[in-house]
Structure formats: structure tokens, C-alpha cells
Design a protein around this motif. Sequence first.
Motif, short mmCIF file in Angstrom:
data_model
loop_
_atom_site.label_atom_id
_atom_site.label_comp_id
_atom_site.label_asym_id
_atom_site.label_seq_id
_atom_site.Cartn_x
_atom_site.Cartn_y
_atom_site.Cartn_z
N ILE A 177 0.83 -1.20 0.00
CA ILE A 177 0.00 0.00 0.00
C ILE A 177 0.87 1.25 0.00
O ILE A 177 0.39 2.36 0.24
CB ILE A 177 -0.96 -0.01 1.22
N GLN A 178 2.16 1.09 -0.29
CA GLN A 178 3.09 2.22 -0.25
C GLN A 178 3.61 2.57 -1.63
O GLN A 178 3.58 1.76 -2.56
CB GLN A 178 4.28 1.89 0.65
N SER A 179 4.12 3.80 -1.73
CA SER A 179 4.80 4.25 -2.94
C SER A 179 6.15 4.82 -2.53
O SER A 179 6.40 5.10 -1.35
CB SER A 179 3.98 5.31 -3.67
N ASN A 180 7.02 4.98 -3.52
CA ASN A 180 8.36 5.49 -3.22
C ASN A 180 8.85 6.32 -4.40
O ASN A 180 8.42 6.12 -5.54
CB ASN A 180 9.32 4.33 -2.95
N LEU A 181 9.75 7.23 -4.11
CA LEU A 181 10.36 8.09 -5.12
C LEU A 181 11.86 8.01 -4.97
O LEU A 181 12.40 8.28 -3.89
CB LEU A 181 9.88 9.53 -4.95
N GLY A 182 12.55 7.62 -6.04
CA GLY A 182 14.00 7.47 -5.99
C GLY A 182 14.73 8.75 -6.32
O GLY A 182 14.21 9.62 -7.04
N LYS A 183 15.94 8.87 -5.83
CA LYS A 183 16.75 10.05 -6.10
C LYS A 183 17.25 10.04 -7.54
O LYS A 183 17.24 8.99 -8.21
CB LYS A 183 17.95 10.09 -5.15
N PRO A 184 17.70 11.18 -8.06
CA PRO A 184 18.26 11.21 -9.42
C PRO A 184 19.50 10.33 -9.50
O PRO A 184 20.19 10.11 -8.50
CB PRO A 184 18.61 12.69 -9.62
N TYR A 185 19.78 9.85 -10.71
CA TYR A 185 20.98 9.04 -10.90
C TYR A 185 22.22 9.92 -10.74
O TYR A 185 22.28 11.04 -11.25
CB TYR A 185 21.00 8.39 -12.28
N VAL A 186 23.21 9.41 -10.02
CA VAL A 186 24.47 10.12 -9.81
C VAL A 186 25.56 9.40 -10.58
O VAL A 186 25.76 8.19 -10.41
CB VAL A 186 24.83 10.19 -8.31
N GLU A 187 26.26 10.13 -11.42
CA GLU A 187 27.31 9.54 -12.25
C GLU A 187 28.34 8.82 -11.37
O GLU A 187 28.80 9.36 -10.37
CB GLU A 187 28.00 10.63 -13.07
N GLY A 188 28.66 7.59 -11.75
CA GLY A 188 29.63 6.81 -11.01
C GLY A 188 29.02 5.85 -10.01
O GLY A 188 29.71 4.98 -9.48
N SER A 189 27.72 6.00 -9.73
CA SER A 189 27.05 5.10 -8.79
C SER A 189 26.45 3.92 -9.57
O SER A 189 26.47 3.89 -10.80
CB SER A 189 25.96 5.84 -8.02
N ALA A 190 25.93 2.95 -8.84
CA ALA A 190 25.32 1.78 -9.48
C ALA A 190 24.15 2.22 -10.35
O ALA A 190 23.37 3.10 -9.98
CB ALA A 190 24.85 0.80 -8.41
N LYS A 191 24.02 1.60 -11.51
CA LYS A 191 22.95 1.96 -12.44
C LYS A 191 21.69 1.13 -12.23
O LYS A 191 20.62 1.48 -12.73
CB LYS A 191 23.43 1.81 -13.88
N ALA A 192 21.81 0.02 -11.51
CA ALA A 192 20.66 -0.84 -11.26
C ALA A 192 20.83 -1.55 -9.93
O ALA A 192 21.95 -1.66 -9.40
CB ALA A 192 20.50 -1.85 -12.39
N ALA A 193 19.72 -2.02 -9.38
CA ALA A 193 19.75 -2.73 -8.10
C ALA A 193 18.54 -3.66 -8.02
O ALA A 193 17.52 -3.42 -8.68
CB ALA A 193 19.72 -1.73 -6.94
N PRO A 194 18.63 -4.73 -7.22
CA PRO A 194 17.49 -5.63 -7.08
C PRO A 194 16.39 -4.99 -6.22
O PRO A 194 16.68 -4.26 -5.28
CB PRO A 194 18.10 -6.86 -6.38
N THR A 195 15.14 -5.26 -6.56
CA THR A 195 14.02 -4.70 -5.80
C THR A 195 12.81 -5.61 -5.90
O THR A 195 12.64 -6.32 -6.90
CB THR A 195 13.65 -3.29 -6.31
N GLY A 196 11.99 -5.58 -4.89
CA GLY A 196 10.72 -6.29 -4.91
C GLY A 196 9.57 -5.37 -5.24
O GLY A 196 8.41 -5.79 -5.26
N TRP A 197 9.88 -4.09 -5.51
CA TRP A 197 8.87 -3.10 -5.84
C TRP A 197 8.64 -3.07 -7.35
O TRP A 197 9.45 -3.56 -8.13
CB TRP A 197 9.32 -1.72 -5.36
N TYR A 198 7.53 -2.45 -7.74
CA TYR A 198 7.18 -2.34 -9.16
C TYR A 198 7.45 -0.91 -9.63
O TYR A 198 6.90 0.05 -9.09
CB TYR A 198 5.70 -2.68 -9.37
N MET A 199 8.30 -0.79 -10.65
CA MET A 199 8.64 0.52 -11.20
C MET A 199 7.57 0.91 -12.21
O MET A 199 7.45 0.30 -13.27
CB MET A 199 10.01 0.48 -11.87
N ILE A 200 6.77 1.92 -11.88
CA ILE A 200 5.66 2.29 -12.75
C ILE A 200 5.91 3.60 -13.49
O ILE A 200 5.12 4.00 -14.35
CB ILE A 200 4.34 2.39 -11.97
N GLY A 201 7.01 4.29 -13.18
CA GLY A 201 7.29 5.54 -13.86
C GLY A 201 8.62 6.12 -13.44
O GLY A 201 9.35 5.54 -12.64
#
Length: 235
Positions: A177-201
Amino acid sequence: MSVNRDVTVLQEARVSFCGNTAVLLDAEGPLTLATQERIWRLSDTARQWEGVVDTQPGMNSLLVVVDPKTADLEALAARLGETWPAVPSGRIEGRLLEVGVVYGGEGGQDLPEVAAFHKCTPADVAKLHAAPEYTIFAPGVTAGFGYLFGMDPRLFTPRRQVPVMRALGGGVSIAGIQSNLGKPYVEGSAKAAPTGWYMIGRAPDVPSPFDFDKTPPNLVSLGDRIRFRVDRVEA
């Protein structure tokens, strides 16, 4: 959608020890804004107690970290449990941040899956997700952002049993029942990560959530609100 306030905030709470340096208070009952506001107030109060070095509000919970050399852990646990029933309720007015979202497409590739689960169209999911005003309930994994409460219950989507790899950077996701907002991508950091959440936008113009050069450094704090805006829905 407004948060339901017609709830009974239970007076009892469970207090447990986390090793010899912390105490955890778990508030009983459902996850509600009224209970969470009391958690925030208790956090501010406990932070002033002798021997307390930090407090971390969670969902229906509060972790109080102490200095074991100066704090009596058992006495502090008792004080925490005794203080909880007297913590007042009442709305904590926060700031409002509007975030434009591109639903679906690259970075929102789970939107069709969520729409299929709910037997509706991707546009319906975007409309339902962007309709309510979300409140930041607890700190998240990203400094400056947090877990959001207020999503339309019609979008309840169980977390994945098996995590998947998803791109990082301004992602808008949901789980339960929750939503989340990720921070902007920072150059040099990981480009992907494992998650159990659904990326809808994705939120292409999401500001940096934490900046030491600003006062305060956090873009938003507990009790602040976020409203998502549907900029467009991509296939």
C-alpha cells in the motif's frame, strides 16, 4: 484521496531491546497518519532524554539509540512505554512538493504488469497513483526522501516474492500500500539494483533529495507531502 482519520489509536505498545544500545517501540494497530504523527512527536521528545544519541522513526515504530555508558536501558524502555499513551495526536503540517512523472516506458517498465494485475489500463493506474496527496511517513534508504503513505487502496500490489533488477534514478515505484520516489541518478554510482517493488514511472526532473550546501539539507522531511503529476503515459 484523504487519509482516513476515523481510526482508534491504541494506547498499548510493545517495547523490546535491540542489543545493549537501542530500544524499539512498536505501536499496535493499523498503519495510520494519526499514529505516525504521534511516533514523530515521541521521537522529538525522546531525543532530548539523557543518554539518547539518536532516534529513528519507522512505520508504526520508533528506534531509540543510546550510549550504553550513560543510559539505563531498562529504565529508558520503561519510560518509553509510559510516555507513549500521553503523546498527543494532531496534524503536523508539512511542505508540499509536486513531482512530474512519466508513467510507463523506460524506467516504468512494470506499469503494464501492474495494470494487468488490477485488470485496468496503464492510464488508469497512472491516474489512480497521481490522484492522492502522499505523506512522508518514515526515512527511506535515500537520504532526504522517505516512504510514502496515502496511495489509493485500489492499487494495493503485493511485493514481488523474487526481486528483479531495475534501473536507478528518479524511479517511481509501488509495493503493498506504499509508494516510493527514488533520487536522481548520480554519475559513477550503481545503475541498477534488485528490488521487490514495481517501477511504474520515472520523474526526470526530480530534485536532489539531499544537499549539504542548503539549509536544511533535506529536500523534504517527515510529515511533508508529495503530489505526483501525470506528465504523460508511455507504452
